[in-house]
Each structure stands twice: as C-alpha cells, then as structure tokens.
Design a protein around this motif. Structure first.
Motif, mmCIF file in Angstrom:
data_model
loop_
_atom_site.group_PDB
_atom_site.id
_atom_site.type_symbol
_atom_site.label_atom_id
_atom_site.label_comp_id
_atom_site.label_asym_id
_atom_site.label_seq_id
_atom_site.Cartn_x
_atom_site.Cartn_y
_atom_site.Cartn_z
ATOM 1 N N PHE A 19 0.838 -1.205 0.000
ATOM 2 C CA PHE A 19 0.000 0.000 0.000
ATOM 3 C C PHE A 19 0.874 1.257 0.000
ATOM 4 O O PHE A 19 0.621 2.222 -0.733
ATOM 5 N N ILE A 20 1.934 1.248 0.800
ATOM 6 C CA ILE A 20 2.863 2.389 0.844
ATOM 7 C C ILE A 20 3.575 2.560 -0.491
ATOM 8 O O ILE A 20 3.681 3.675 -1.026
ATOM 9 N N VAL A 21 4.046 1.459 -1.057
ATOM 10 C CA VAL A 21 4.799 1.505 -2.316
ATOM 11 C C VAL A 21 3.929 2.000 -3.468
ATOM 12 O O VAL A 21 4.409 2.684 -4.381
ATOM 13 N N SER A 22 2.642 1.661 -3.448
ATOM 14 C CA SER A 22 1.752 2.026 -4.556
ATOM 15 C C SER A 22 1.669 3.530 -4.775
ATOM 16 O O SER A 22 1.376 3.991 -5.887
ATOM 17 N N PHE A 23 1.943 4.339 -3.749
ATOM 18 C CA PHE A 23 1.888 5.795 -3.902
ATOM 19 C C PHE A 23 2.965 6.300 -4.872
ATOM 20 O O PHE A 23 2.803 7.350 -5.496
ATOM 21 N N SER B 95 3.624 5.176 -7.676
ATOM 22 C CA SER B 95 3.135 5.076 -9.058
ATOM 23 C C SER B 95 2.672 6.419 -9.591
ATOM 24 O O SER B 95 2.580 6.621 -10.808
ATOM 25 N N ARG B 96 2.382 7.347 -8.680
ATOM 26 C CA ARG B 96 1.894 8.663 -9.102
ATOM 27 C C ARG B 96 3.027 9.592 -9.539
ATOM 28 O O ARG B 96 2.768 10.672 -10.074
ATOM 29 N N LEU B 97 4.255 9.185 -9.312
ATOM 30 C CA LEU B 97 5.400 10.035 -9.658
ATOM 31 C C LEU B 97 5.555 10.127 -11.171
ATOM 32 O O LEU B 97 5.525 9.121 -11.879
ATOM 33 N N ASP B 98 5.738 11.344 -11.663
ATOM 34 C CA ASP B 98 5.917 11.566 -13.104
ATOM 35 C C ASP B 98 7.415 11.577 -13.422
ATOM 36 O O ASP B 98 8.004 12.618 -13.709
ATOM 37 N N LEU B 99 8.011 10.383 -13.352
ATOM 38 C CA LEU B 99 9.450 10.231 -13.567
ATOM 39 C C LEU B 99 9.706 9.112 -14.574
ATOM 40 O O LEU B 99 8.784 8.397 -14.974
ATOM 41 N N ALA B 100 10.971 8.963 -14.970
ATOM 42 C CA ALA B 100 11.341 7.874 -15.872
ATOM 43 C C ALA B 100 10.989 6.541 -15.227
ATOM 44 O O ALA B 100 11.079 6.379 -14.003
ATOM 45 N N ILE B 101 10.597 5.566 -16.052
ATOM 46 C CA ILE B 101 10.109 4.288 -15.554
ATOM 47 C C ILE B 101 11.145 3.566 -14.693
ATOM 48 O O ILE B 101 10.822 2.957 -13.672
#
Length: 472
Positions: free
Chosen positions: A424-428, A430-436
C-alpha cells in the motif's frame, strides 16, 4: 541440525538463484527476439516435457530420501527402474508427437517434442544423484554443479538465440544444462549405479514412491492443464501473455519453495517419529519463509508494470494484469509446500495422494468456470483455488502434528499484514511523473525500508529469527 538447516538452505538457495538467473536472462532475450505467438509454442511444448519428467524425477527418488537407511542396493534398484521408465516415456512421446502437433495444428511441434524429450533418460539419472545429495545434505556440491551448468548452457542458449535459432535456443539450453549438471555431479559425488537389483529392496520404496509419483503427476497435470486448454481454446498469444505474467512470480515462488523442499524434507525426515520436533521445525520454516516470500510477491505486484516495460518492452504490456493477479495466487504456496514436506517426512504419502484427489475436482471446476468467462478469469480462479488448497493442505497436520489452524494462521498473519501494508505504501510511488526506471528504483527502496521498519516496530518474531540465524 540447526547448522544443517542454515548451511543447506544457503547452498540450495544459491543453486536455485544461479540456475534461474541464467534461465531468466535467456528467457528475457528470447522474449525480445521472438513474437508472443512463437513464445506460446515453446510454452505449449514445455507442458508435455514437464509432465513426462514427473514420471522419471518424482516419487522414487523421494522414497530414497525418506527411508532411514537406504543403501547402494536401494539406490541402484531405483536407478534402473527410473531409467526404464524414462525410455518407455520417451518412446510414447516420439510416436505421439505427430498426433499432438495435429491437435494443435502446428507441424513444428513434432521435431521439437522429439528432440526436447531426449533429456528424459538423463533427468532420470540426475534425479538419483539429487536424491543422494539430499539424503546426505550435500547441497554445496549441487551449487557448484548447477552454477557451472547454468553458465555454460546459458552461454550456448544465448549464442544460439543471437544466431537466429529462435525456439531451438531454449531447447539447446535445457538439454545442455541437464547433460552438464549430471556430468559435474558425477565428478563430485561417490555414488555410481552398481550391477545389482532387488525386488525385495525395491518394494517398500516403490510402495512409498508410487503414491508420491501419483501425487506429483496429478498436481503437475492439473497445473499444466491450464496452459493446454489456453493454447487450444484461445490464441498462442493469449497463452504467451498468461505465461509471461506467471513467469515472474513463479521465479520467486519456485526458487524459495524448491529450496525449502530440498532442505526441509531430509532434515524433518531425520527427526523420524519425534512429531513434536517435526512440528517445531515446520512452524519455524513457515514463519521465516512467509516473512521472506510474501513481501517479494506483494512488491512484485505493485511494480509489475515497471518490470514488464523495463525487461520485455511495450510488446508485452498485456502481460501486466496477468502478472498482478498471479502474484496473489502464489502468496500461500510456501505454506502449502511446507505442510506437504512435513507429511512426506513422516512417511504419509497416502495422505498426500488423498489431498490431491480432494483438491483436483475443485481445480477443474474453477478452471472450466474461468475458461467460460475469459482468459483473465482463468488467472483469477487460480487465486481462489490456491486459497482453498492451502486450507486443505494444512488440515492433516492438525491431528498428525497437533498443529491447529489457529496456530498456522498466527504464524502466517504477521508477514501477510506487513506485506499488504508495505505494498500500500509503495503504490503511492506510481503517481510520480518520472522515468520508468527511476520509479521502479524508488518503489524497491521504499518497499524494503517500509517492510523492515514495520518488522522492527511490531517486533515480528520471524524477523528476529532471521537475524539470529545470521549471527550464528
């Protein structure tokens, strides 16, 4: 015994990682070079080889480990039985290959099946070598042999892939790996098949072994049935996406479970009829394995998109939802596996066979239900089945080992809840707009730190046990 467990686990896990790493790298290269349709053909052929291998590598070798004082006569008797079985199975595959190819409307499968199946007699010999090593807990020798064979066969497979051999690169890697590991093991261990055979010595081994063989065959047949049906009812591409999604969680689950099986079974077998010691060994194994395996699978679930894009490119993006669902289907595999190892160790192969007979109608019902709906539903029903399967596999040890459902759940819950919280913590991230690649790196670091922090804050017992093992 403590030293045997730790040493055995270390070398066996190292062996699993070394061999699987090369196979994994090769599969990534092939996935980039081949189309999903081509990869589906390889997956389909491999189903038949896996099923054939059950006859020559399951059951009889296990009986040699379980028997308290198995000697050269026992090993030689089982060796000849295994070799004769492997030759018989190869003949069946050789003549059945055209029928299989016709059924799947792919003439290329004829030669692939016939060549691929040549590994069966070698695998039969290797299975007895592996039984000897497991019996004497000599896993360092397996590590050396597997590492050498993985590197050499991997180099051959990669060279063939880049030279344009396509699916034959994978077959060349598999065959050469089986040959090299058998040769290198023969150079390291003293056991050799002797010119001796005894039905009287073989009967008790066969009595235990045939039930293990039937259990393994039932389990493996139904495991592979999903791929057989997918390859027939849906397209080869659908099968490829499903298998790609399953490959990643299986890579983790199988490595941990195979390591645990190889070490836990011979160690628990040494306890003999001391059921209290068997129970204590089983409980510790469940606590530690779930603490390691569950966060890896939950972490893989929330990083599945990044893994697929980084390793396989956008061509395989359709495998992401399969990977996410199938990560969840593997979460309880280690609990099922360890309960099974305990039953094997106390010689109850009859119960193992009964468990398979109970579970497989449930599996078939869920498989057909998923098949009627969609390919994705077939993955979703795997999660349902594995939850039911772990409950069924836990059941016998309530009476045999006095290991209740309540105790087992208490041993599992800390790792399960910690892993859910971590994901659950890690899923946040995913919202980062960075290189994959950067997003993946952040997720991994965040997952490790949060999981360790949770373990420390809530004083999870398995974490303390692992630290204790490391400091001994």
């Amino acid at each position: 015994m403590r030293r045997k467990i730790v040493t055995g686990f270390f070398w066996k896990f190292g062996e699993q990682i070394s061999s699987q790493l090369v196979s994994f790298v090769l599969s990534i290269i092939l996935a980039r070079l081949l189309t999903p349709n081509d990869y589906g053909v390889v997956a389909l052929v491999n189903v038949f080889i896996i099923l054939a291998n059950v006859f020559v590598t399951s059951g009889f070798g296990t009986s040699l480990i379980q028997k308290e004082n198995s000697d050269d006569l026992d090993f030689s008797t089982i060796f000849y039985l295994s070799e004769l079985t492997s030759i018989f199975i190869y003949i069946i595959i050789f003549f059945a290959a055209p029928l299989i190819a016709t059924f799947y409307k792919n003439s290329e499968m004829v030669l692939i099946l016939r060549v691929f199946a040549l590994q069966l007699p070698i695998s039969a010999f290797n299975s007895i070598q592996q039984a000897y090593i497991s019996k004497h807990i000599m896993f360092k020798k397996v590590f050396v042999s597997t590492t050498i064979s993985a590197i050499l066969s991997g180099l051959l497979g990669i060279a063939m892939a880049y030279s344009g051999f396509g699916v034959w690169a994978l077959i060349g890697q598999y065959l050469s790996n089986t040959i090299i590991i058998s040769i290198t093991l023969a150079m390291q261990i003293s056991w050799r098949p002797q010119l001796m055979f005894s039905w009287s010595a073989g009967k008790p081994l066969i009595s235990f072994g045939w039930k293990m063989l039937a259990t393994s065959l039932l389990g493996e047949f139904f495991n592979q049935l999903r791929s057989l049906i997918l390859g027939k009812v849906y397209s080869a591409s659908d099968l490829a996406y499903y298998n790609r999604g399953l490959r990643f969680p299986e890579l983790i689950s199988n490595n941990v479970n195979n390591t645990i099986s190889s070490v836990l079974f011979p160690v628990l077998s040494e306890y003999g009829n001391n059921l209290e010691k068997v129970k204590n060994g089983l409980r510790r194994a469940i606590r530690m394995s779930t603490f390691i395996l569950m966060p890896l699978l939950f972490g893989m679930m929330v990083t599945s998109k990044e893994i697929i894009l980084l390793l396989l490119t956008k061509k395989w993006i359709a495998a992401v939802p399969f990977m996410q669902i199938l990560c969840m289907s593997c979460v309880f595999d280690t609990v099922s596996n360890e309960n099974i190892q305990a039953l094997k160790a106390i010689g109850r192969s009859d119960i193992l066979l009964k468990l398979e007979i109970v579970k497989k109608p449930i599996y078939l019902f869920l498989l057909l239900l998923g098949l009627k709906i969609s390919v994705m539903a077939m993955a979703e029903t795997m999660v349902i089945y594995n939850v039911l399967a772990v409950l069924i596999n836990m059941s016998p040890n309530r009476k045999l080992l006095n290991y209740s459902f309540t105790e087992q759940i208490k041993d599992i819950i800390p790792a399960l809840l910690s892993s859910i919280a971590m994901s659950f913590i890690v899923s946040f991230a995913s919202r980062l707009d960075l290189a994959i690649g950067l997003v993946f790196f952040i997720k991994v670091i965040l997952g490790v730190l949060s999981y360790v922090l949770i373990a420390i804050l809530f004083k999870i017992r398995a974490f303390k046990e692992i630290l204790t093992y490391r400091t001994k």
